[in-house]
Write a protein that holds these residues in place. Sequence first.
Motif, PDB file in Angstrom:
ATOM      1  N   PHE A  21       0.985  -1.185  -0.144  1.00 19.83           N
ATOM      2  CA  PHE A  21       0.048  -0.281  -0.208  1.00 19.83           C
ATOM      3  C   PHE A  21       0.427   1.289   0.054  1.00 19.83           C
ATOM      4  CE2 PHE A  21      -3.092  -3.089   1.558  1.00 19.83           C
ATOM      5  CZ  PHE A  21      -4.760  -2.478   0.832  1.00 19.83           C
ATOM      6  N   SER A  22       1.989   0.801   0.370  1.00 19.69           N
ATOM      7  CA  SER A  22       3.133   2.455   0.606  1.00 19.69           C
ATOM      8  C   SER A  22       3.309   2.708  -0.873  1.00 19.69           C
ATOM      9  CB  SER A  22       4.203   2.307   1.661  1.00 19.69           C
ATOM     10  OG  SER A  22       5.042   3.169   1.488  1.00 19.69           O
ATOM     11  N   SER A  23       3.871   1.593  -1.407  1.00 20.15           N
ATOM     12  CA  SER A  23       4.430   1.666  -2.951  1.00 20.15           C
ATOM     13  C   SER A  23       2.962   2.217  -3.597  1.00 20.15           C
ATOM     14  CB  SER A  23       4.609   0.503  -3.486  1.00 20.15           C
ATOM     15  OG  SER A  23       5.378  -0.401  -2.667  1.00 20.15           O
ATOM     16  N   LEU A  24       1.892   1.746  -3.378  1.00 19.51           N
ATOM     17  CA  LEU A  24       0.652   1.859  -4.320  1.00 19.51           C
ATOM     18  C   LEU A  24       0.992   3.371  -4.366  1.00 19.51           C
ATOM     19  CD1 LEU A  24      -1.709  -0.735  -3.825  1.00 19.51           C
ATOM     20  CD2 LEU A  24      -0.432  -0.106  -6.178  1.00 19.51           C
ATOM     21  N   SER A  25       0.569   3.856  -2.920  1.00 19.28           N
ATOM     22  CA  SER A  25       0.165   5.584  -2.456  1.00 19.28           C
ATOM     23  C   SER A  25       1.414   6.652  -3.411  1.00 19.28           C
ATOM     24  CB  SER A  25       0.448   5.707  -1.508  1.00 19.28           C
ATOM     25  OG  SER A  25       1.590   5.689  -0.569  1.00 19.28           O
ATOM     26  N   LYS A  26       2.393   5.719  -3.854  1.00 18.11           N
ATOM     27  CA  LYS A  26       3.134   6.699  -3.937  1.00 18.11           C
ATOM     28  C   LYS A  26       3.501   6.690  -6.305  1.00 18.11           C
ATOM     29  CE  LYS A  26       7.424   5.409  -1.064  1.00 18.11           C
ATOM     30  NZ  LYS A  26       7.741   5.303  -0.666  1.00 18.11           N
ATOM     31  N   MET A  27       2.724   6.017  -6.243  1.00 20.30           N
ATOM     32  CA  MET A  27       2.787   5.731  -7.512  1.00 20.30           C
ATOM     33  C   MET A  27       1.305   6.559  -8.265  1.00 20.30           C
ATOM     34  SD  MET A  27       1.853   1.622  -8.582  1.00 20.30           S
ATOM     35  CE  MET A  27       3.217   0.728  -8.596  1.00 20.30           C
ATOM     36  N   ASN A  28       1.168   7.897  -9.436  1.00 20.92           N
ATOM     37  CA  ASN A  28       0.746   8.128 -10.552  1.00 20.92           C
ATOM     38  C   ASN A  28      -0.168   7.271 -11.129  1.00 20.92           C
ATOM     39  OD1 ASN A  28       1.870   7.617 -12.634  1.00 20.92           O
ATOM     40  ND2 ASN A  28       3.459   9.459 -12.569  1.00 20.92           N
ATOM     41  N   LYS A  29      -1.083   8.481 -11.844  1.00 18.32           N
ATOM     42  CA  LYS A  29      -2.566   8.230 -12.343  1.00 18.32           C
ATOM     43  C   LYS A  29      -1.976   6.770 -13.195  1.00 18.32           C
ATOM     44  CE  LYS A  29      -5.895  11.355 -11.483  1.00 18.32           C
ATOM     45  NZ  LYS A  29      -6.467  12.408 -12.270  1.00 18.32           N
ATOM     46  N   THR A  30      -0.956   7.086 -14.514  1.00 18.62           N
ATOM     47  CA  THR A  30      -0.322   6.135 -15.160  1.00 18.62           C
ATOM     48  C   THR A  30      -0.183   5.328 -14.713  1.00 18.62           C
ATOM     49  OG1 THR A  30       0.318   8.593 -16.605  1.00 18.62           O
ATOM     50  CG2 THR A  30       1.442   6.381 -17.500  1.00 18.62           C
ATOM     51  N   GLN A  31       1.003   5.142 -13.721  1.00 17.75           N
ATOM     52  CA  GLN A  31       1.383   4.103 -12.788  1.00 17.75           C
ATOM     53  C   GLN A  31       0.646   3.257 -12.556  1.00 17.75           C
ATOM     54  OE1 GLN A  31       4.301   6.007 -10.873  1.00 17.75           O
ATOM     55  NE2 GLN A  31       5.926   5.568 -11.862  1.00 17.75           N
ATOM     56  N   LEU A  32      -0.574   3.514 -11.941  1.00 11.00           N
ATOM     57  CA  LEU A  32      -1.616   2.278 -11.009  1.00 11.00           C
ATOM     58  C   LEU A  32      -2.229   2.190 -12.457  1.00 11.00           C
ATOM     59  CD1 LEU A  32      -2.984   4.742  -8.650  1.00 11.00           C
ATOM     60  CD2 LEU A  32      -2.056   2.947  -8.411  1.00 11.00           C
ATOM     61  N   TYR A  33      -2.618   2.992 -14.245  1.00 13.01           N
ATOM     62  CA  TYR A  33      -3.324   2.178 -15.174  1.00 13.01           C
ATOM     63  C   TYR A  33      -2.320   1.231 -15.270  1.00 13.01           C
ATOM     64  CZ  TYR A  33      -5.616   2.392 -20.030  1.00 13.01           C
ATOM     65  OH  TYR A  33      -5.991   1.896 -20.429  1.00 13.01           O
ATOM     66  N   GLU A  34      -1.316   1.732 -15.263  1.00 11.55           N
ATOM     67  CA  GLU A  34      -0.632   0.139 -16.390  1.00 11.55           C
ATOM     68  C   GLU A  34      -0.676  -0.879 -15.473  1.00 11.55           C
ATOM     69  OE1 GLU A  34       0.794   0.058 -19.634  1.00 11.55           O
ATOM     70  OE2 GLU A  34       0.340   2.342 -19.791  1.00 11.55           O
ATOM     71  N   LEU A  35      -0.348  -0.467 -14.163  1.00  9.77           N
ATOM     72  CA  LEU A  35      -0.511  -2.093 -13.367  1.00  9.77           C
ATOM     73  C   LEU A  35      -1.761  -2.371 -13.720  1.00  9.77           C
ATOM     74  CD1 LEU A  35       0.765  -3.007 -10.822  1.00  9.77           C
ATOM     75  CD2 LEU A  35      -0.059  -1.809  -9.290  1.00  9.77           C
TER      76      LEU A  35
END
Length: 439
Positions: free
Chosen positions: A23-37
């Motif tokens: 969750f710590s890593s997820l909170s540091k991602m931007n929208k583009t990174q979250l979409y790719e994940l």
Amino acid sequence: MFKGFDFSKLKAISQHIDLKEVFSSLSKMNKTQLYELSKALKAGNYNYKKPEINGDFYDLSDLLTPEEREVQLKVRKFMNDEVKPIANEFWNKGEFPMHLIPKMAELNICGVPLAGHGCPNHSYVLEGIIAMEMARVDTSISTFFGVQSGLAMGSIYHCGSEEQQAKWLPRMQKMEILGAFGLTEPLVGSAVAGGLTTKARREGETWILNGEKKWIGNATFADFTIIWAQDEEDDQIKGFIVEKNNPGFHAEKMKNKMSLRTVQNALITLNNCEVSEENRLQRADSFKDTSRVLRATRAGVAWQAVGCARGAYENALAYTMERKQFGKPIASFQLIQDQLVQMLNALTSMQTLVMRLSQLQDAGKMTDAQASLAKVSCTTHTREIVDIARGIMGGNGILLEYNVARFVADAEALYSYEGTKEINSLIVGREITGISAFV
């Protein structure tokens, strides 16, 4: 955001990964990174309902009558249950599954478009559908059947006397008697119009035949072979029913083929072979009579090509849904989908072409040129389709167990027999220009 998520699973997940770190890593991602994940996670979940694999994309089977559709499904079941499990084995061995002949006879499909003599008297459309269904599983079996039901029975039906028809056709229809068709020769191919090297000489009520025939399917085990020979007296082509025990008749199995290996092709030698006048086809007096038989069966070869192509397409499509690369089925990739559509496009064009051709044949309107165009078009497209299918499957495409390698090899025989692409193209060219370019 978490609607529909089962939070009770978090405890089980936490035993394998550090959720706080995740969750710590997820909170540091931007929208583009979250979409790719999100895309990557979804890529691993392909438990979707796979559509039915069906090469009849335009539902041409709907054009059949209920009775014809029943025959189609009966043939399909026979091919799937009896032939498919052993097709690769017998193709690899270069042997014919003789035990299937009585089971095939039970289908009651021999001589489908013929009238009388126990023949079903259905349509040429249904005859084409049967050829397609057989070739869709095993092109060799469809070739065997085409020789028996089309070329051999057709020769007697179109060129034999009423007495000859009554003697041979009922038992051939039941497959109690098997026939072969001997036209092609080692030196001149099927150049009937230009003169066959096999000669016939009449001596009283007996004909003496001398010459050779090559590539004659079924001839190693057939009860008789229709032999086409040039009469030494009038130079016209005549047909003869030559039984396997005729003195001077010898059929030797051809070996080392790379195509249609299950079909038993023979090299026939006729050495002063004696045939009675009774066994001369009474209504075969010229090349035009031979051509009538070939015209009727050339459409069947086009249908065979459709079946061969459909078998390759359907097997390749099934493969792409199961084969995974980079964590997902290769059917999900754009390049693969484009290749699948290329195959389906060509296949559907072929199907609509042969359906119309057989409709013309049923109406008595089909011309030599129309049959030739279908043969050229379908066998050419079939080569393209089997090539794409093999490529999609990579190295597995050359293994028999994946059921495409056979179609690749068999497509080569379809491309050549019943007239090469070049000869059939010249027939069409003559029709559309009014000029013969044969010589």
